[in-house]
Scaffold this motif. Structure first.
Motif, PDB file in Angstrom:
ATOM      1  N   ARG A 588       7.090   1.881  -7.362  1.00  0.00           N
ATOM      2  CA  ARG A 588       7.973   1.963  -8.543  1.00  0.00           C
ATOM      3  C   ARG A 588       9.044   3.032  -8.356  1.00  0.00           C
ATOM      4  O   ARG A 588      10.163   2.907  -8.843  1.00  0.00           O
ATOM      5  N   ALA A 589       8.707   4.093  -7.633  1.00  0.00           N
ATOM      6  CA  ALA A 589       9.675   5.160  -7.383  1.00  0.00           C
ATOM      7  C   ALA A 589      10.654   4.772  -6.264  1.00  0.00           C
ATOM      8  O   ALA A 589      11.629   5.475  -6.021  1.00  0.00           O
ATOM      9  N   GLY A 590      10.364   3.663  -5.574  1.00  0.00           N
ATOM     10  CA  GLY A 590      11.298   3.192  -4.553  1.00  0.00           C
ATOM     11  C   GLY A 590      10.756   3.169  -3.137  1.00  0.00           C
ATOM     12  O   GLY A 590      11.524   2.967  -2.189  1.00  0.00           O
ATOM     13  N   LEU A 591       9.455   3.356  -2.950  1.00  0.00           N
ATOM     14  CA  LEU A 591       8.904   3.320  -1.591  1.00  0.00           C
ATOM     15  C   LEU A 591       9.130   1.923  -1.001  1.00  0.00           C
ATOM     16  O   LEU A 591       8.726   0.920  -1.578  1.00  0.00           O
ATOM     17  N   ASP A 592       9.809   1.888   0.138  1.00  0.00           N
ATOM     18  CA  ASP A 592      10.187   0.598   0.723  1.00  0.00           C
ATOM     19  C   ASP A 592       9.098   0.013   1.607  1.00  0.00           C
ATOM     20  O   ASP A 592       8.984  -1.194   1.746  1.00  0.00           O
ATOM     21  N   MET A 593       8.382   0.889   2.284  1.00  0.00           N
ATOM     22  CA  MET A 593       7.355   0.382   3.196  1.00  0.00           C
ATOM     23  C   MET A 593       6.266   1.433   3.358  1.00  0.00           C
ATOM     24  O   MET A 593       6.435   2.596   2.969  1.00  0.00           O
ATOM     25  N   GLY A 594       5.156   1.008   3.922  1.00  0.00           N
ATOM     26  CA  GLY A 594       4.077   1.957   4.124  1.00  0.00           C
ATOM     27  C   GLY A 594       3.150   1.471   5.216  1.00  0.00           C
ATOM     28  O   GLY A 594       3.012   0.271   5.443  1.00  0.00           O
ATOM     29  N   ILE A 595       2.555   2.441   5.914  1.00  0.00           N
ATOM     30  CA  ILE A 595       1.564   2.108   6.935  1.00  0.00           C
ATOM     31  C   ILE A 595       0.229   2.005   6.204  1.00  0.00           C
ATOM     32  O   ILE A 595      -0.233   2.978   5.600  1.00  0.00           O
ATOM     33  N   VAL A 596      -0.328   0.815   6.216  1.00  0.00           N
ATOM     34  CA  VAL A 596      -1.529   0.546   5.412  1.00  0.00           C
ATOM     35  C   VAL A 596      -2.529  -0.269   6.225  1.00  0.00           C
ATOM     36  O   VAL A 596      -2.203  -0.806   7.278  1.00  0.00           O
ATOM     37  N   ASN A 597      -3.710  -0.359   5.696  1.00  0.00           N
ATOM     38  CA  ASN A 597      -4.669  -1.308   6.246  1.00  0.00           C
ATOM     39  C   ASN A 597      -4.479  -2.595   5.442  1.00  0.00           C
ATOM     40  O   ASN A 597      -4.910  -2.686   4.303  1.00  0.00           O
ATOM     41  N   PRO A 598      -3.819  -3.584   6.040  1.00  0.00           N
ATOM     42  CA  PRO A 598      -3.425  -4.749   5.236  1.00  0.00           C
ATOM     43  C   PRO A 598      -4.610  -5.514   4.652  1.00  0.00           C
ATOM     44  O   PRO A 598      -4.484  -6.196   3.646  1.00  0.00           O
ATOM     45  N   GLY A 599      -5.780  -5.356   5.260  1.00  0.00           N
ATOM     46  CA  GLY A 599      -6.950  -6.061   4.736  1.00  0.00           C
ATOM     47  C   GLY A 599      -7.667  -5.256   3.660  1.00  0.00           C
ATOM     48  O   GLY A 599      -8.700  -5.656   3.144  1.00  0.00           O
ATOM     49  N   MET A 600      -7.117  -4.101   3.358  1.00  0.00           N
ATOM     50  CA  MET A 600      -7.824  -3.210   2.439  1.00  0.00           C
ATOM     51  C   MET A 600      -6.926  -2.777   1.291  1.00  0.00           C
ATOM     52  O   MET A 600      -6.837  -1.606   0.952  1.00  0.00           O
ATOM     53  N   LEU A 601      -6.248  -3.729   0.718  1.00  0.00           N
ATOM     54  CA  LEU A 601      -5.379  -3.404  -0.408  1.00  0.00           C
ATOM     55  C   LEU A 601      -5.899  -4.108  -1.656  1.00  0.00           C
ATOM     56  O   LEU A 601      -5.900  -5.326  -1.745  1.00  0.00           O
ATOM     57  N   GLN A 602      -6.321  -3.312  -2.595  1.00  0.00           N
ATOM     58  CA  GLN A 602      -6.818  -3.879  -3.833  1.00  0.00           C
ATOM     59  C   GLN A 602      -5.634  -4.101  -4.769  1.00  0.00           C
ATOM     60  O   GLN A 602      -4.639  -3.384  -4.718  1.00  0.00           O
ATOM     61  N   ILE A 603      -5.767  -5.081  -5.640  1.00  0.00           N
ATOM     62  CA  ILE A 603      -4.678  -5.330  -6.577  1.00  0.00           C
ATOM     63  C   ILE A 603      -4.832  -4.396  -7.779  1.00  0.00           C
ATOM     64  O   ILE A 603      -5.890  -4.341  -8.410  1.00  0.00           O
ATOM     65  N   TYR A 604      -3.748  -3.668  -8.045  1.00  0.00           N
ATOM     66  CA  TYR A 604      -3.756  -2.642  -9.093  1.00  0.00           C
ATOM     67  C   TYR A 604      -4.329  -3.169 -10.405  1.00  0.00           C
ATOM     68  O   TYR A 604      -5.206  -2.553 -10.997  1.00  0.00           O
ATOM     69  N   ASP A 605      -3.832  -4.324 -10.816  1.00  0.00           N
ATOM     70  CA  ASP A 605      -4.244  -4.875 -12.105  1.00  0.00           C
ATOM     71  C   ASP A 605      -5.708  -5.300 -12.141  1.00  0.00           C
ATOM     72  O   ASP A 605      -6.249  -5.578 -13.209  1.00  0.00           O
TER      73      ASP A 605
END
Ligand code: THG
Length: 665
Positions: A588-605
């Motif tokens: 929301r603040a504008g982060l364009d990209m991030g190094i993440v574990n793509p299989g480990m992203l929970q949905i905020y909602d």
């Protein structure tokens, strides 16, 4: 300088004509071994027949005649007879020693004929383009099917070989340089690198044309890039033109030419073959037929330069010149400031792009498993980790081999070369991650796409920072700049923005680095340690992102997301929730990209409200007890370590729900 202005002006007002094929014209002379040898090579111990470039030395009158015929037919630009005049290609004939002379004499010869025509009719100035061919060895492909990571030549060798060719061409007085028939973009990038180095050394500029080759109906180059990925890979150079030649006839070239004309900020060129080869390998599209196809390019204003490749004769060029004279040129596209990356396929980050996730798993210090596989030389399984991330939605993958236990440079090269042979992985851009410059540079020499370098900083002062950034411009890479300076790592909002601002000024205002190719990483630091000075780390990062996006025009922002939750190691459920909450606010603040574990992203909602509240308290530093409270809450969570089970769960849902799940993911 003057030439560029002249040809630029010409190109703005009319469609220029490039000559036709040299090779098929030479064939018509049915020359013998003796002809190729001439008087100089009578005793040479190897066969020379077929070495067309050598004719500039041994049968200059033939090459002269062909140039004159094309000029007579109306060509504005002729190409030097130097398609194979590099030491690497000439090695086939054992003529490496002759490379400088081949280029010098070919250039001088072409310049002389062109000047005669210009003198006859100064209103139609003729130009000579130094032809720089693709070479007979490729940097992106292994010549051995059983050893996909093998390369028969290195980037540095290719670059040095092109540099040697350039010296002859430039000393011979060419007006332009044409890197052509590109089927491996990495070879072309080495050629462009050599051009920039050589021109810089001579303190001169010369217009550079680039022309790629599509090998089949899939619309890709031999090394697998789409047209747009190819364009992105060479756009770090201020080219005069980009275009396509060879391989296909005009008809089949059309869609790709149209695409280039819509996406490239340069003038557009096309010089197709005289149709597709027939069963005898001959090109039999007539001048009329070819002109008919090319009229369509002209009517649609796709091109600025039109000419012919294999099988085209002065008659073809004559017909093309007639229609070009009546045509309106293509108008160059305005350059947008989007961040463009590529693997085999392009990735464009626009203000509308949601968030680009970069897979973190191919990192020897970020994954015990990956480190073990590399240590044990189990590359196939290591590659599977890369593939898995792309399958799980990673749009870029981070590769990091920094480990005291092995040779990071060697492992980076081995792994990237292997990855490049996997089209389902190589389709995404690479992020070359190392704290050692030599590892980064070795990695850049393996990728034909436009990669992201991770990272540079002012840790060792401005001079090193500048030098590295200059080199990255030449390789054509985007770069992660860490908020780190001579004093150390930025850990407050003020320090973060101070360093990023300073780095931006140097890059953009001093060395002309494209701002859209800068990605600021203002340090995602650990929270939840119980230490007071860490409480506001996430908030400061998020605020810094917001500031950077507002103040450092066109620059992008990124960070290593999993760092933030290090203190919860061993509890993936909590870590995942922290990542989701952190990302929700950072994006929301504008982060364009991030190094993440793509299989480990929970949905905020989807985070239960009570859990979410605890995590938000921690991430947003809402109360000093946040860490304690989250730790306590974590104890009440049902143990949920079997990831596979969770995946299976959604697979049992009805089709609509499964689709919904997949779309959200
Ligand atoms: N900024 C930039 N680059 C970076 C970082 C950054 N590169 C490296 C790192 N930080 C980002 N990558 C990771 C990768 C993995 C983990 C964290 C960051 C991670 N790994 C598990 C762990 O250590 O607990 C590994 C578990 C396992 O062995 O599988 O958390 O900030 N520009």
């Amino acid at each position: 300088m003057t030439t560029k202005r002249n040809i630029q002006k010409e190109l703005e007002s009319r469609v220029l004509v490039l000559d036709g094929a040299m090779g098929t014209m030479i064939q018509k002379y049915r020359l013998s071994e003796e002809d190729f040898r001439g008087t100089i090579f009578t005793d040479f111990q190897y066969d020379l027949k077929g070495n067309n470039d050598l004719l500039s030395i041994t049968k200059p009158e033939i090459i002269r005649t062909i140039h004159a015929e094309f000029l007579e037919a109306g060509a504005d630009i002729i190409e030097t007879n130097t398609f194979n005049s590099t030491s690497i290609s000439q090695a086939d004939y054992h003529l490496e020693e002759w490379v400088y002379q081949l280029n010098l004499q070919s250039a001088q010869l072409a310049v002389k004929v062109a000047d005669e025509f210009t003198t006859k009719n100064p209103k139609k100035p003729r130009f000579v383009a130094g032809a720089i061919g693709p070479m007979n060895k490729t940097l992106s492909l292994s010549p051995d099917v059983n050893d996909p990571g093998f390369r028969s030549v290195s980037f540095d060798e290719v670059k040095a070989s092109y540099r040697e060719q350039l010296k002859g061409l430039l000393d011979g007085g060419v007006d332009l340089l044409l890197v052509e028939t590109i089927f491996d973009t990495l070879n072309a990038k080495a050629a462009l690198f050599a051009i920039e180095d050589e021109l810089e050394e001579r303190g001169m500029r010369l217009p550079v044309m680039v022309s790629g080759t599509i090998t089949d109906a899939s619309g890709r180059t031999l090394s697998g890039q789409t047209v747009e990925a190819f364009l992105t890979s060479v756009s770090h150079i201020d080219l005069l033109s980009i275009g396509l030649n060879c391989s296909l006839g005009a008809k089949d070239l059309r869609p790709y030419l149209e695409e280039l004309s819509k996406k490239a900020p340069f003038f557009i060129s096309a010089y197709p073959n005289a149709g597709l080869p027939n069963q005898f390998g001959e090109y039999d599209e007539t001048p009329d037929e070819m002109a008919h196809q090319v009229s369509d390019f002209l009517d649609n204003k796709f091109v600025n330069i039109i000419g012919g490749c294999c099988g085209t004769t002065p008659e073809h060029i004559h017909e093309l010149a007639k229609i070009a004279a009546k045509a309106e040129p293509h108008h160059r596209r305005k350059i947008d400031k989007h961040t463009k990356l590529s693997g085999l396929e392009p990735v464009t980050i626009t203000p509308e792009t949601n968030f680009v996730n970069i897979g973190e798993r191919c990192n020897v210090s970020g994954s015990r498993k990956f480190a073990r596989l590399i240590r044990e030389g189990k590359y196939e399984e290591a590659i599977a980790i890369a593939r898995n991330q792309v399958d799980e939605g990673a749009q870029v993958i981070d590769i990091n081999m920094d480990d005291a236990m092995f040779d990071a440079k060697k492992e980076m090269v081995t792994f990237l070369n292997l990855l490049m042979a996997e089209p389902d992985i190589a389709r995404v851009p690479m992020m070359i991650d190392s704290s050692k410059w030599e590892v980064i540079e070795a990695g850049l020499k393996c990728v034909q796409g436009k990669a992201i370098v991770n990272s540079i900083s002012m840790k060792e002062g401005e001079a090193v920072f500048r030098k590295q950034a200059q080199l990255l411009k030449r390789y054509g890479a985007a770069v992660v700049v860490m908020a780190f300076d001579e004093i150390g790592q930025a850990d407050s909002f003020e320090r973060r923005i101070e360093i990023c601002q300073r780095a931006y000024n140097i890059l953009v205002n001093e060395i002309n680095f494209p701002p859209q190719d800068i990605i600021f990483d203002s340090n995602i630091l650990i929270i939840g340690t119980g230490m007071e000075e860490h409480y506001n780390y996430a908030v400061d990062f998020i605020n810094a992102v917001s500031w950077i996006k507002k103040n450092l025009k066109y620059a992008k922002t990124s960070g290593g997301v999993s760092n933030v939750s290090f203190s919860f190691r061993g509890n993936d459920q909590v870590r995942e929730a922290i990542h989701s909450v952190f990302l929700f606010h950072a994006i929301r603040a504008g982060l364009d990209m991030g190094i993440v574990n793509p299989g480990m992203l929970q949905i905020y909602d989807e985070i239960p409200k009570d859990f979410l509240e605890k995590v938000e308290n921690l991430v947003l530093n809402k109360k000093p007890e946040a860490t304690e409270e989250l730790l306590e809450f974590a104890l009440t969570l049902k143990v949920q370590d079997a990831k596979e089970e969770r995946i299976d769960e959604w697979r049992n849902l009805p089709i609509e729900k499964r689709l919904e799940h997949s779309l959200i993911k």
